[in-house]
Design an enzyme around this catalytic site. Structure first.
Site, PDB file in Angstrom:
ATOM      1  N   ASP A  67     -11.999 155.565  84.183  1.00 55.15           N
ATOM      2  CA  ASP A  67     -12.646 156.869  84.184  1.00 55.15           C
ATOM      3  C   ASP A  67     -14.167 156.727  84.181  1.00 55.15           C
ATOM      4  O   ASP A  67     -14.703 155.624  83.994  1.00 55.15           O
ATOM      5  CB  ASP A  67     -12.179 157.697  82.972  1.00 55.15           C
ATOM      6  CG  ASP A  67     -12.128 156.883  81.676  1.00 55.15           C
ATOM      7  OD1 ASP A  67     -12.713 155.785  81.632  1.00 55.15           O
ATOM      8  OD2 ASP A  67     -11.497 157.343  80.716  1.00 55.15           O
ATOM      9  N   ASP A 136      -6.745 162.127  69.905  1.00 59.99           N
ATOM     10  CA  ASP A 136      -5.883 163.266  70.266  1.00 59.99           C
ATOM     11  C   ASP A 136      -4.754 162.847  71.216  1.00 59.99           C
ATOM     12  O   ASP A 136      -4.068 163.692  71.781  1.00 59.99           O
ATOM     13  CB  ASP A 136      -6.717 164.393  70.894  1.00 59.99           C
ATOM     14  CG  ASP A 136      -7.380 163.987  72.210  1.00 59.99           C
ATOM     15  OD1 ASP A 136      -7.176 162.836  72.684  1.00 59.99           O
ATOM     16  OD2 ASP A 136      -8.107 164.819  72.783  1.00 59.99           O
ATOM     17  N   HIS A 138      -5.077 161.094  74.086  1.00 59.02           N
ATOM     18  CA  HIS A 138      -5.385 160.925  75.509  1.00 59.02           C
ATOM     19  C   HIS A 138      -5.414 159.448  75.891  1.00 59.02           C
ATOM     20  O   HIS A 138      -5.756 158.587  75.078  1.00 59.02           O
ATOM     21  CB  HIS A 138      -6.686 161.639  75.916  1.00 59.02           C
ATOM     22  CG  HIS A 138      -7.957 161.040  75.420  1.00 59.02           C
ATOM     23  ND1 HIS A 138      -8.809 161.690  74.558  1.00 59.02           N
ATOM     24  CD2 HIS A 138      -8.566 159.850  75.695  1.00 59.02           C
ATOM     25  CE1 HIS A 138      -9.869 160.946  74.328  1.00 59.02           C
ATOM     26  NE2 HIS A 138      -9.742 159.811  74.998  1.00 59.02           N
ATOM     27  N   GLU A 143      -6.664 164.444  78.865  1.00 60.17           N
ATOM     28  CA  GLU A 143      -6.635 165.181  77.606  1.00 60.17           C
ATOM     29  C   GLU A 143      -5.288 165.896  77.436  1.00 60.17           C
ATOM     30  O   GLU A 143      -4.531 166.049  78.409  1.00 60.17           O
ATOM     31  CB  GLU A 143      -7.782 166.208  77.607  1.00 60.17           C
ATOM     32  CG  GLU A 143      -9.179 165.590  77.657  1.00 60.17           C
ATOM     33  CD  GLU A 143      -9.625 165.007  76.309  1.00 60.17           C
ATOM     34  OE1 GLU A 143      -8.772 164.580  75.508  1.00 60.17           O
ATOM     35  OE2 GLU A 143     -10.854 164.977  76.078  1.00 60.17           O
TER      36      GLU A 143
END
Ligand code: GLP
Length: 261
Positions: A67, A136, A138, A143
């Site tokens: 990313d 979280d 991801h 996400e």
């Protein structure tokens, strides 16, 4: 999914580096998928140490990053391309022209995303993908709510991720870009072997979901339960929420040496 609960970061580094070393021995032009963030750093440190000791040659491999932030100028110290070059590819002697990352500074981001998918395919796909996981759940920057069938695309970062990553932007969450280009979950699922590293208590909940939770876009890493070859390297703190930790330890302790990860 194989879970290894390690006593120290050095063990994580050694196990992760062993996977890459074994691959490169048989395939010097291997394709490595590389993650940024602090989790894979023990693996990178060990790989660089092996290269410096003359035990490993990574000069033939290509890397594909997961990313990149949108909007950071080329060479920005917090850009993921800069980070991966600093932490791994430059010290490991991997030539910059074979270090690939999504082009977050492109004018036409959808075209850049499509081009990235094509480049991965043209390289023959990823042999080993190193991964971290966000608090979280991801993976890369997929996400919660990400399609389990997603490909490389633009994503909006959650406030929590921007706060988690503020440490790379002088502690200022507002300085963290709001958008990124990220490989999709389906892109990551095409890697032939996934090695995911998680350390620290802040990852315990995400790890419990990843390994033992229901597969759901709410915890995007859970898609890896459908992958045929995933190795999860944890420290004790990150493993704290696992209900079957005793079984994972026993399976690892009794694993024949020749098998590897
Ligand atoms: C970022 C990256 C992920 C990484 C995650 C966890 O959001 N996009 O690839 O896995 O953070 O980072 P860390 O390993 O620093 O906790």
């Amino acid at each position: 999914m194989e879970v290894v609960i390690c006593r120290a970061e050095e063990e994580i580094g050694r196990l992760g580096a062993d996977v890459v070393s074994r691959l490169v021995r048989t395939r010097p032009e291997a394709v490595l998928g590389v993650a940024t963030g602090s989790s894979p750093r023990p693996v990178y440190a060990e790989l660089v140490a092996r290269v410096r000791a003359g035990e490993l040659d990574l000069s033939g491999v290509s890397t594909f990053s997961l990313d990149e932030y949108v909007g950071l100028p080329e060479g920005h110290p917090a850009s993921y391309r800069t980070e991966i070059r600093r932490e791994l590819t430059d010290p490991a002697g991997i030539p910059p022209e074979r270090v690939h990352s999504p082009q977050g500074s492109a004018g036409d981001l959808p075209a850049a995303a499509r081009a990235y998918e094509k480049r991965i395919a043209a390289a023959g796909g990823v042999d080993v993908q190193l991964l971290g996981i966000g608090s979280d759940g991801h993976i890369a920057f997929n996400e919660p709510g990400s399609s389990l069938a997603s490909r490389t695309r633009i994503k909006t970062l959650t406030r929590r991720t921007r706060e988690d990553n503020a440490r790379f932007f002088d502690g200022d969450a507002d300085a963290v870009p709001t958008h990124c280009l990220t490989q999709g979950l389906a892109t990551i699922m095409q890697a032939r072997h996934v090695v995911l590293v998680a350390t620290g208590e802040g990852k315990a909940r995400a790890v419990a979901q990843l390994v033992e939770g229901a597969v759901s876009a709410r915890w995007p890493g859970t898609v890896l339960q459908w992958h045929p070859h995933v190795s999860v390297l944890l420290d004790e703190a990150a493993a704290a929420g696992l209900g079957l930790a005793g079984y994972y330890r026993e399976a690892w302790a009794n694993k024949p040496d020749w098998q590897g990860l």
